[in-house]
Design an enzyme around this catalytic site. Structure first.
Site, short mmCIF file in Angstrom:
data_model
loop_
_atom_site.label_atom_id
_atom_site.label_comp_id
_atom_site.label_asym_id
_atom_site.label_seq_id
_atom_site.Cartn_x
_atom_site.Cartn_y
_atom_site.Cartn_z
N LYS A 17 16.81 15.50 -7.52
CA LYS A 17 15.65 16.33 -7.16
C LYS A 17 14.43 15.11 -6.79
O LYS A 17 13.89 15.29 -5.58
CB LYS A 17 15.10 17.13 -8.03
CG LYS A 17 16.25 18.26 -8.40
CD LYS A 17 15.37 19.23 -9.56
CE LYS A 17 15.42 18.77 -10.99
NZ LYS A 17 16.54 17.99 -11.56
N ARG A 92 11.39 26.47 -13.75
CA ARG A 92 12.35 25.92 -14.46
C ARG A 92 12.77 27.07 -15.41
O ARG A 92 13.70 27.26 -15.99
CB ARG A 92 12.23 24.86 -15.41
CG ARG A 92 12.86 23.51 -15.08
CD ARG A 92 12.51 22.42 -16.18
NE ARG A 92 13.50 21.59 -16.21
CZ ARG A 92 13.17 20.24 -15.41
NH1 ARG A 92 12.24 20.23 -14.64
NH2 ARG A 92 14.01 19.29 -15.67
N ARG A 131 21.01 5.66 -14.10
CA ARG A 131 19.68 5.50 -13.79
C ARG A 131 18.79 4.48 -14.65
O ARG A 131 18.89 4.44 -15.85
CB ARG A 131 18.88 6.82 -13.79
CG ARG A 131 17.41 6.87 -13.66
CD ARG A 131 16.81 8.23 -13.19
NE ARG A 131 17.19 9.16 -14.36
CZ ARG A 131 16.77 10.28 -14.05
NH1 ARG A 131 16.51 11.07 -13.12
NH2 ARG A 131 17.09 11.06 -15.31
N ARG A 164 15.42 5.86 -19.17
CA ARG A 164 14.65 6.96 -19.72
C ARG A 164 14.96 7.48 -21.12
O ARG A 164 16.25 7.47 -21.69
CB ARG A 164 14.65 7.91 -18.81
CG ARG A 164 13.43 8.60 -18.09
CD ARG A 164 13.27 9.53 -17.14
NE ARG A 164 13.71 10.84 -17.37
CZ ARG A 164 13.77 11.55 -16.62
NH1 ARG A 164 13.46 11.64 -15.19
NH2 ARG A 164 14.14 12.87 -16.72
N ARG A 175 20.27 18.64 -22.25
CA ARG A 175 19.61 19.07 -21.00
C ARG A 175 20.35 19.85 -19.94
O ARG A 175 19.98 20.91 -19.54
CB ARG A 175 19.02 17.69 -20.36
CG ARG A 175 17.88 17.11 -21.06
CD ARG A 175 17.64 15.61 -20.50
NE ARG A 175 17.08 15.64 -19.12
CZ ARG A 175 17.62 14.50 -18.49
NH1 ARG A 175 17.92 13.38 -19.19
NH2 ARG A 175 16.83 14.36 -17.29
#
Ligand code: AP5
Length: 223
Positions: A17, A92, A131, A164, A175
């Site tokens: 996203k 969300r 990431r 992160r 998640r």
């Protein structure tokens, strides 16, 4: 003046996203509203909202609707988004979706479409594992698919790149679970309103972007 446009990007964590929102912003010149980014800035600055949100985020749960809706509403009242924006990570939940619709109507604005980035859980886990984000700017990289010039160093300002806090495997699992339980109902929500467009989220970021451009161009032409 540009034709108003409000694009929602829906998808599991790590679906791309943020990556696609950045490309859309650069091409279409509409600002990004990313609730994840706003929340992370609040956590970094230890604001009341950041302190309230931090435990939810680090545990992989959603921040409560009342906090997020108040925060997003305040952002959506700002002048730079009056002609539209690219929404990354908001709404969300269906409560948030109702609040967004209400907020846009107040400005005689509407949702152009909700783009669902369809990506498998296995792909998500691989993307998130690779990431890395800049400690200063939050700019995102991927060790294989979008590497920095010097490993571990941000191209933009030379700061360190880190994982992160919520990208640890156990939190990613949570998640994904939260996405399937609380966010996936938005697929029906926007389908019923004929606003949902499924985008195949597999392949390179450029391949995914091309699919989005085709969908958005067709929509704007038929508006
Ligand atoms: P948020 O920051 O919104 O995180 P998220 O939705 O979990 O999404 P991510 O940022 O993890 O992934 P992304 O889809 O943007 O993927 P990206 O482009 O980075 O939210 C974080 C937390 O804040 C939530 O868990 C929640 O606690 C809270 N929160 C936020 N909004 C909220 C709300 N509305 N309500 C309640 N709570 C809220 O890509 C991932 C990686 O893959 C990158 O390294 C990228 O380079 C790479 N990549 C991207 N595309 C591709 C591709 N096509 N091929 C290969 N690699 C790719």
């Amino acid at each position: 003046m540009a034709t108003p446009l409000n694009l929602i990007l829906i998808g599991p964590p790590g679906a791309g996203k943020g990556t696609q929102a950045t490309r859309l912003r650069d091409e279409l010149r509409f600002p990004i509203v990313s609730t994840g980014e706003i929340l992370r800035a609040n956590v970094t600055n230890a604001t009341r909202l950041g302190i309230a949100a931090q435990a939810h985020m680090n545990g992989g749960s959603l921040v409560p609707d009342d906090l997020v809706v108040a925060m997003a509403t305040e952002r959506l009242e700002q002048q730079d988004v009056s002609a539209g924006c690219i929404l990354d990570g908001f709404p969300r939940t269906t409560v948030q979706a109702d609040a967004l619709m209400h907020q846009l109507l107040k400005r005689r604005n509407t949702i152009t479409c909700a783009l669902l980035l369809d990506t498998s859980d296995a792909e998500i886990i691989a993307r998130i594992a690779g990431r890395r984000i800049c400690v200063e700017t939050g700019h995102s990289y991927h060790v294989e698919h979008a590497p920095p010039t010097i490993p571990g160093v941000c191209d933009q300002d030379g700061s360190a790149l880190v994982l992160r806090d919520d990208d640890k495997p156990s939190v990613v699992e949570k998640r994904l679970e939260v996405y399937h339980e609380q966010t996936a109902p938005l697929i029906d929500y926007y389908s019923h309103r004929k606003l949902l467009h499924r985008i195949d989220g597999t392949g390179s970021p450029s391949e995914v972007y091309e699919r989005i451009v085709v969908a958005v161009t067709a929509l704007r032409a038929s508006a």
